[in-house]
Design a protein around this motif. Sequence first.
Motif, PDB file in Angstrom:
ATOM      1  N   PRO A 274       0.831  -1.208   0.000  1.00 18.01           N
ATOM      2  CA  PRO A 274       0.000   0.000   0.000  1.00 18.01           C
ATOM      3  C   PRO A 274       0.865   1.257   0.000  1.00 18.01           C
ATOM      4  N   TYR A 277      -0.681   6.679   2.173  1.00 14.37           N
ATOM      5  CA  TYR A 277      -1.998   6.971   2.753  1.00 14.37           C
ATOM      6  C   TYR A 277      -3.046   5.932   2.372  1.00 14.37           C
ATOM      7  N   GLY A 278      -2.628   4.884   1.680  1.00 16.55           N
ATOM      8  CA  GLY A 278      -3.571   3.857   1.262  1.00 16.55           C
ATOM      9  C   GLY A 278      -3.922   3.990  -0.216  1.00 16.55           C
ATOM     10  N   ASP A 279      -4.726   3.056  -0.694  1.00 21.21           N
ATOM     11  CA  ASP A 279      -5.115   3.032  -2.105  1.00 21.21           C
ATOM     12  C   ASP A 279      -6.621   2.849  -2.216  1.00 21.21           C
ATOM     13  N   ALA A 300     -11.088   0.001  -0.820  1.00 25.09           N
ATOM     14  CA  ALA A 300      -9.866   0.718  -0.439  1.00 25.09           C
ATOM     15  C   ALA A 300      -9.022  -0.227   0.399  1.00 25.09           C
ATOM     16  N   ARG A 301      -7.732   0.075   0.521  1.00 26.38           N
ATOM     17  CA  ARG A 301      -6.855  -0.777   1.320  1.00 26.38           C
ATOM     18  C   ARG A 301      -5.731   0.054   1.928  1.00 26.38           C
ATOM     19  N   GLY A 302      -5.238  -0.433   3.050  1.00 22.04           N
ATOM     20  CA  GLY A 302      -4.106   0.213   3.693  1.00 22.04           C
ATOM     21  C   GLY A 302      -4.395   1.600   4.227  1.00 22.04           C
ATOM     22  N   LEU A 303      -5.660   1.874   4.608  1.00 25.68           N
ATOM     23  CA  LEU A 303      -5.993   3.207   5.120  1.00 25.68           C
ATOM     24  C   LEU A 303      -5.352   3.417   6.493  1.00 25.68           C
ATOM     25  N   LYS A 304      -4.941   4.628   6.738  1.00 22.59           N
ATOM     26  CA  LYS A 304      -4.324   4.978   8.024  1.00 22.59           C
ATOM     27  C   LYS A 304      -5.392   5.591   8.933  1.00 22.59           C
ATOM     28  N   PRO A 339      -9.495  -1.003   7.880  1.00 16.89           N
ATOM     29  CA  PRO A 339      -8.586  -0.239   7.028  1.00 16.89           C
ATOM     30  C   PRO A 339      -8.647  -0.688   5.575  1.00 16.89           C
ATOM     31  N   ASN A 340      -9.436  -1.761   5.312  1.00 19.40           N
ATOM     32  CA  ASN A 340      -9.587  -2.277   3.948  1.00 19.40           C
ATOM     33  C   ASN A 340     -11.071  -2.426   3.607  1.00 19.40           C
ATOM     34  N   TRP A 410      -6.537   0.785  -9.744  1.00 17.85           N
ATOM     35  CA  TRP A 410      -6.165   1.207  -8.400  1.00 17.85           C
ATOM     36  C   TRP A 410      -5.474   2.572  -8.494  1.00 17.85           C
TER      37      TRP A 410
END
Length: 417
Positions: A274, A277-279, A300-304, A339-340, A410
């Motif tokens: 990721p 800040y994520g994707d 979405a993935r890898g969100l902070k 977060p995903n 993405w």
Amino acid sequence: TEQAVAVAGGIVGGILLFVLIGITAYLLWRKFSCLLSYEKLTSPVKTTNTNGLFQDQSTSEIQPKNTSRSRSIPFIIPPTLHGQDWINLTNEEHVQDDCDPYMIPQSGPRSSFHSLAGAYVVGTINPELYKFPEDKSETDFPEGNIGRLWFSIEYEQESERLLVSLIKARKLQPPADSCSPFVKIYLLPDERSYMQSKTKRKTLNPQFDENFVFQVSSRMLLQRTLKFLVYHVDKQKKHHLLGQVIFPLKNEALTDDNKLVIWRDLEKENLEPPSEYGDIQFSLSYNDYLGRLTVVVLRARGLKLQEESHTVSVYIKVSLMNHNKFIKSKKTAAVLGSPNPVYNETFSFKADQTELDTASLSLSVLQNIKGEKTHLLGRVVVGPFMYTRGKELEHWNEMISKPKELVKRWHALCNGM
């Protein structure tokens, strides 16, 4: 001579009169014979087989009395009308009591075959109308397909159990010639625990037929998402990911005694780490005929996340801009504590084709925390050369070059502050 002519005329007249009388007598005899050729029925015909109506006449229980008349035709009551009260039948006419007006036969043309049984032809059957629709799910595979997965889901309200049945997979594409697949099943947002199927040896079309149970409350059920990861085990016991299926439960009517059988094509997982800040993954499509711009927000993935808990909700706001001026915005439903998050929601905007050079789309990922204001986790803008570069510009241009086709990609989120 006159006397001879008179005698001859008398003889000829007598002969003609005799012939006329003979012809008249023959016609009357024929008519009387036809009237007597039908047998009067005083009781229903006994049949033991409903198909007897169409069997050879040698099995019929009714024969004409005068067998010398080969042209006589027996009259047989149709099996569906047995047991009714009938009066004597004459001249192929029958009368039924008024007790059941719906059973009165209608007059109409009859084929020679059916007339042997006294049955009226009311129509024909088209077998094509009674065929089950052909299931093409195992034959129609789009170009570039990497496999297809079948599964079923059912929810028990009383015990709050989600029942997942892994059925089969077809047309898997392993990195080697042989394939020994198995499947891991997750119930997102929990990615730490999973259930795993048995490994099927040396097959591209495994049949699993395995059942799995997830404990989840009815209140949280529609916030959950099923994730299937299909792996291949090589000779060195290494696992290779062949593809995945992401299936949100929020759009499904899951009730007792409602078992849904579903199939989905496998997707390649984004193996890149990721971004900061994520994707976010979404699809774009433009219909030039309707002047409609469509956005499908997928996941979405890898969100902070600012605070990781099940009470944290994350949603995505999609805004249409023109010359950097706000036109219209729409929001996805909020997904709790992940977060995903997975969304699979579609939005449409009116946009004339002449506006595509000045329009753009902004997708903002927002987090809600109770008692605090909304926090922006990241943002991405796609549009023409006026506003974007790189992957965002490529996505926009590909959408325009492929009208009415969904283009999926993405994108890395930026801070957006």
